[in-house]
Motif scaffolding. Sequence first.
Motif, PDB file in Angstrom:
ATOM      1  N   THR A 144       0.882  -0.895   0.177  1.00  0.00           N
ATOM      2  CA  THR A 144       0.106  -0.013  -0.275  1.00  0.00           C
ATOM      3  C   THR A 144       0.756   1.072  -0.302  1.00  0.00           C
ATOM      4  O   THR A 144       1.100   2.172  -0.585  1.00  0.00           O
ATOM      5  CB  THR A 144      -0.748   0.146   1.215  1.00  0.00           C
ATOM      6  N   LEU A 193       3.838   5.801  -5.960  1.00  0.00           N
ATOM      7  CA  LEU A 193       3.318   5.715  -6.887  1.00  0.00           C
ATOM      8  C   LEU A 193       2.615   6.529  -7.854  1.00  0.00           C
ATOM      9  O   LEU A 193       1.885   7.522  -8.896  1.00  0.00           O
ATOM     10  CB  LEU A 193       3.200   4.212  -7.795  1.00  0.00           C
ATOM     11  N   ASP A 194       1.434   6.453  -6.824  1.00  0.00           N
ATOM     12  CA  ASP A 194       0.128   7.749  -7.363  1.00  0.00           C
ATOM     13  C   ASP A 194       0.722   9.186  -7.183  1.00  0.00           C
ATOM     14  O   ASP A 194       0.292  10.308  -8.090  1.00  0.00           O
ATOM     15  CB  ASP A 194      -0.818   7.486  -6.142  1.00  0.00           C
ATOM     16  N   LYS A 195       1.727   9.437  -5.907  1.00  0.00           N
ATOM     17  CA  LYS A 195       2.155  11.183  -6.409  1.00  0.00           C
ATOM     18  C   LYS A 195       3.419  10.868  -8.082  1.00  0.00           C
ATOM     19  O   LYS A 195       3.680  11.644  -8.044  1.00  0.00           O
ATOM     20  CB  LYS A 195       3.094  11.131  -4.727  1.00  0.00           C
ATOM     21  N   PRO A 241       4.562   8.467 -10.141  1.00  0.00           N
ATOM     22  CA  PRO A 241       4.238   7.449 -11.023  1.00  0.00           C
ATOM     23  C   PRO A 241       5.928   7.235 -11.456  1.00  0.00           C
ATOM     24  O   PRO A 241       5.914   5.874 -12.116  1.00  0.00           O
ATOM     25  CB  PRO A 241       3.096   7.946 -12.349  1.00  0.00           C
ATOM     26  N   ARG A 272       2.250   1.556  -3.136  1.00  0.00           N
ATOM     27  CA  ARG A 272       1.000   2.333  -4.003  1.00  0.00           C
ATOM     28  C   ARG A 272       1.142   4.072  -4.311  1.00  0.00           C
ATOM     29  O   ARG A 272       0.932   4.520  -5.208  1.00  0.00           O
ATOM     30  CB  ARG A 272      -0.341   1.668  -3.917  1.00  0.00           C
ATOM     31  N   ASP A 273       0.904   4.492  -2.419  1.00  0.00           N
ATOM     32  CA  ASP A 273       1.030   5.891  -2.268  1.00  0.00           C
ATOM     33  C   ASP A 273       1.841   6.282  -2.707  1.00  0.00           C
ATOM     34  O   ASP A 273       2.421   7.346  -3.947  1.00  0.00           O
ATOM     35  CB  ASP A 273       1.157   5.676  -1.221  1.00  0.00           C
TER      36      ASP A 273
END
Length: 600
Positions: free
Chosen positions: A118, A124-126, A128, A121-122
């Motif tokens: 998780t 990569l959300d900010k 990429p 993933r955070d």
Amino acid sequence: AAVTGAGCAVGNRRKSMATAGAEEEKSPAAPQASPNITPEELEQLHLRPPATLGMSEIAAAAMNSEWVMASFEAGRYEETVSKFVRLETQNPACINAELLNAKGLALLRLGRALEAATTFRDVLDKWPDDPIAKANFAAAGVSVKRIELERADNMFQQGRFERALKSYHAIVLDDDDSPELRFSIQNNAGACLVQLGRVDEALAAFNSALEVKPNHLEALHNKATVLKVQERFAEALAAFDTCLAVRADFYSALCGKCETLTAMTRFEEAEEVATSAIVSNHEDYRAYSDRGFARLKMHKYEEAVNDFEMSRVKGDMSHESYRLLRLALSLLGDECSKKGNHEAAVVSYEKALAMTGSADAPNPNLLFNHALGLLHTGRHDEAIAGFRSVIEVDSEHGNAHAALGLVLLQDENFADALSSLQEAFRIRSDDADTLYNIGVCQLQLERFEAASASFRRLLGMDPTHELGIHALSVVESHLSLANARTNGETAPQRSPTPRSPASPEGGTDPRRLSRRHRASITAADVQDSIAPLSPGVFVEMKFPLAALQAPGPYPEGVNPTEREKYLNDEDFAALLGDRAQFESLPRWKRVAKKREHGLF
């Protein structure tokens, strides 16, 4: 490898950023402990983010990063996560990709793969395009799958097969997942399906596992086992042979092959394979049990007993092994009995009976055979008790009623014998011999009309029954004589009858016959006469043992139920001892001795 590389990358990024911050402004000195500060308070000071008031944004970020990364590089992962949480709460503006990657790696190394994934993933959300977060996210995904696999395996070990199967199926595989992971999921899911009885699906799962690893012994063995369960024995045998071609001493495959051969009635081969399995692993019980079953089918009862006993010594406490050992002991007793070794038969029967649990009713046939063995070994009273025990367990056991009646008849307990024999005939109304013995009892009890009816019914069933023919002739002659005397007539006699002290008129009244004489009549092999021969007639007839042993034919004039009386003095003394002492023995002991020498 991905985790290790990501960790190194995080360290390099931290170093360059920290250097930039240090050039702009030095970090404040670390707090010093005073004598009045407790260890807990010191820990709180250590975990407090450094002061950044008056610093530039770049300098503050560098200082906070160094504060978190110092714990990470020292391998203090719990502390790393705690520092990150405090920093995120108090100064969220300082959070960057480097710190998030550090937190994710710390969580991953603490075994908290789902939280780590998780976190990546955070990142990569900010950001990429962050290459480190991409690598770490992939590594965390593999760890998550392995954790899920381990969790499903634990549920399988606990017997929670439905839950385990759902967990196996919930693991989503990607193209780049390792063959080991793919194989484990398919093979273990197949094992779950076997336990759930879904063997067709299980076979498909094992085939999928073998596509990944074609020569994997466990999957090959599992496939062969499913084929055996499906009774596709030829295919199962070929699959077990494939396992053994990879490893000749593969114990589970040897046992499976033995069981398959047994199912195909190839018992000799099964015995040989089971022996090889025992050589491979003599500490496990399965091969002993398998070989015992094959030997049981081959009528090697003594060897089967030894194998089943050994399997229990090795730890097989199953109800099935208990049942098979008891069966083998019973069959061994039958075999010993057929060979005339009645002592050994009784020992086997008693071992089998001792294995009957307190909650289980004894097998009536086993009880009956045990009672017969006791009778053959001269344990007369125990045999009677044994036959009664059979009847208590199974009141419709015709053989037990008949045997008890016959023993009581030999003991001259005619009333009880008649009751048992009549019950036996009620159950087995086609048994001519039992009906004949009923007639004998009735004659001994002087129920001549009833005896005549029994013998007539016997001849209606079997007109050639020689004993019945002669018995009816004797009884009818006696009835004719009795009727003649009642009417004051003189009955014609077919042969002279010796004068009896109890019948001064010259005939022998059946109601006045001695018990000994009546016994000779009811055996129905006496001479065709209306009265038994006098004891004096027998004294003059002497023969060697061979002429009097069963099954006959015997010399003319010999009463077959008292053949010992016709033995010459030499044979009598050698076999039975003194005549007077022999006659004084209880009847059952005389019967036992007569049976021993073929005179019963």
